[in-house]
Design an enzyme around this catalytic site. Structure first.
Site, PDB file in Angstrom:
ATOM      1  N   MET A  27       0.838  -1.202   0.000  1.00 16.11           N
ATOM      2  CA  MET A  27       0.000   0.000   0.000  1.00 16.11           C
ATOM      3  C   MET A  27       0.876   1.255   0.000  1.00 16.11           C
ATOM      4  SD  MET A  27      -2.752   1.074   2.965  1.00 16.11           S
ATOM      5  CE  MET A  27      -1.499   1.326   4.224  1.00 16.11           C
ATOM      6  N   SER A 101       4.331  -6.215   2.247  1.00 18.04           N
ATOM      7  CA  SER A 101       3.160  -5.736   2.970  1.00 18.04           C
ATOM      8  C   SER A 101       1.894  -6.351   2.374  1.00 18.04           C
ATOM      9  CB  SER A 101       3.128  -4.205   2.958  1.00 18.04           C
ATOM     10  OG  SER A 101       2.280  -3.700   3.963  1.00 18.04           O
ATOM     11  N   GLN A 102       0.892  -5.531   1.949  1.00 15.95           N
ATOM     12  CA  GLN A 102      -0.352  -6.144   1.462  1.00 15.95           C
ATOM     13  C   GLN A 102      -0.138  -6.954   0.178  1.00 15.95           C
ATOM     14  OE1 GLN A 102      -3.206  -2.974   0.816  1.00 15.95           O
ATOM     15  NE2 GLN A 102      -2.545  -2.609  -1.276  1.00 15.95           N
ATOM     16  N   ASP A 221       7.539  -3.293  14.106  1.00 21.97           N
ATOM     17  CA  ASP A 221       6.579  -2.761  13.127  1.00 21.97           C
ATOM     18  C   ASP A 221       5.589  -1.801  13.783  1.00 21.97           C
ATOM     19  OD1 ASP A 221       4.755  -2.430  10.944  1.00 21.97           O
ATOM     20  OD2 ASP A 221       5.426  -4.367  10.173  1.00 21.97           O
ATOM     21  N   HIS A 277       8.543  -1.508   9.848  1.00 20.41           N
ATOM     22  CA  HIS A 277       7.926  -2.136   8.687  1.00 20.41           C
ATOM     23  C   HIS A 277       8.834  -2.103   7.456  1.00 20.41           C
ATOM     24  CE1 HIS A 277       4.496  -3.804   6.661  1.00 20.41           C
ATOM     25  NE2 HIS A 277       4.448  -2.833   5.777  1.00 20.41           N
TER      26      HIS A 277
END
Length: 298
Positions: A27, A101-102, A221, A277
């Site tokens: 994202m 990530s996503q 994170d 992250h």
């Protein structure tokens, strides 16, 4: 003599070339610019000479690619990527997949939904993925201020409304542990690929064809909540404080996705990094990922 010539030819044809790599960004990022996955693509090409890297672009340009990370349904994105990968002749002998990530759970969706229609997907590597969803959105990437606050409010109070599920990507992997039944009924993406409504055996078979499913968690994170979702863990149902590991979850105990079988076969790999992250050093990635899963000849 002929035997050795043929053997050398086969070695060069089949073994010498590195396995191609497919990347899917997260994202607020995009496929190709230098401040996003463009630089990581160059990093891989430098450290694995001759490798073909397909950094996925969902859309006609990088602007559309970034926007689609927020507003195009993951189900549509996965279908789009399945067709894209099927038409990429450079992947015809198989490939490795890396999700950021996503992009992690989206690539897993690709494996499960169309893996049987693609060349062999050897290793799936996920960095900071949200495999059991998220329950909290402290940062919104490229979305800031009023827009970010609006996204938070939508997810907190209306995540499972159909129009929100269609309009906002992050709603499709919003996992409310306080209301599991509403989550399972309303989630248009995550509840499906996690086999939480019905058992899709194709999902299980395709996932179990992987050589390894590598999950990388970031212990510091500040973006993904809860952090345990990066290792397929989540809150125990009914509250949002006490965590349970993948191995303690009903998903694993009942083996609804074949993860227990993969774990016992040594196919599940859990790695961690101490930073925030997607923060990791190039040296760490070379030693623990490239040399082990992407270019093991080293």
């Amino acid at each position: 003599m002929k035997f050795w010539i043929i053997s050398i030819f086969i070695y060069k044809l089949v073994i010498a070339d590195p396995v191609p790599i497919v990347l899917w960004h997260g994202m607020g990022d995009t496929c190709c610019v230098s401040v996003s996955l463009g630089s990581f693509k160059l990093f891989l090409e430098k450290n694995i000479p001759g490798v073909y890297v397909n950094s996925l672009r969902v859309g006609n340009n990088t602007i559309e690619d970034l926007e689609n990370g927020y507003f195009m349904s993951p189900n549509q994105q996965i279908e789009y990527v399945c067709n894209l990968l099927a038409s990429d002749l450079k992947l015809r002998n198989g490939f490795n997949a890396i999700g950021f990530s996503q992009g992690s759970q989206f690539l897993r969706g690709v494996v499960q939904r169309c893996g049987h229609q693609l060349p062999p997907i050897k290793n799936l590597i996920t960095l900071g993925g949200q495999h059991q969803g998220v329950y909290g959105l402290p940062h919104c990437g490229a979305l800031q201020h009023e827009s970010c606050d609006y996204v938070r409010k939508l997810l907190n109070y209306a995540a499972y409304y159909k129009w929100v599920q269609k309009a906002l990507v992050q709603a499709t992997y919003w996992h409310d542990p306080l209301d599991e039944e509403t989550y399972k009924k309303g989630s248009q993406f995550l509840a499906d690929i996690n086999n939480e409504r019905v058992i899709n055996k194709t999902y299980i078979n395709n996932l179990n064809k992987l050589e390894h499913f590598v999950m990388i968690k970031f212990d510091g994170d500040s973006i993904v909540q809860p952090r345990g979702t990066e290792w397929f863990g989540f809150y125990k149902p009914g509250q949002a404080k006490v965590m349970q590991s993948l191995q303690e979850s009903a998903l694993y105990v009942k083996d609804r996705l074949g993860l227990k079988k993969m774990d016992k076969a040594g196919k599940l790999v859990f790695l961690s990094q101490p930073g925030d992250h997607l923060r990791f050093s190039q040296d760490w990635f070379i030693k623990n990922i490239i040399n082990v899963y992407l270019d093991p000849k080293k």
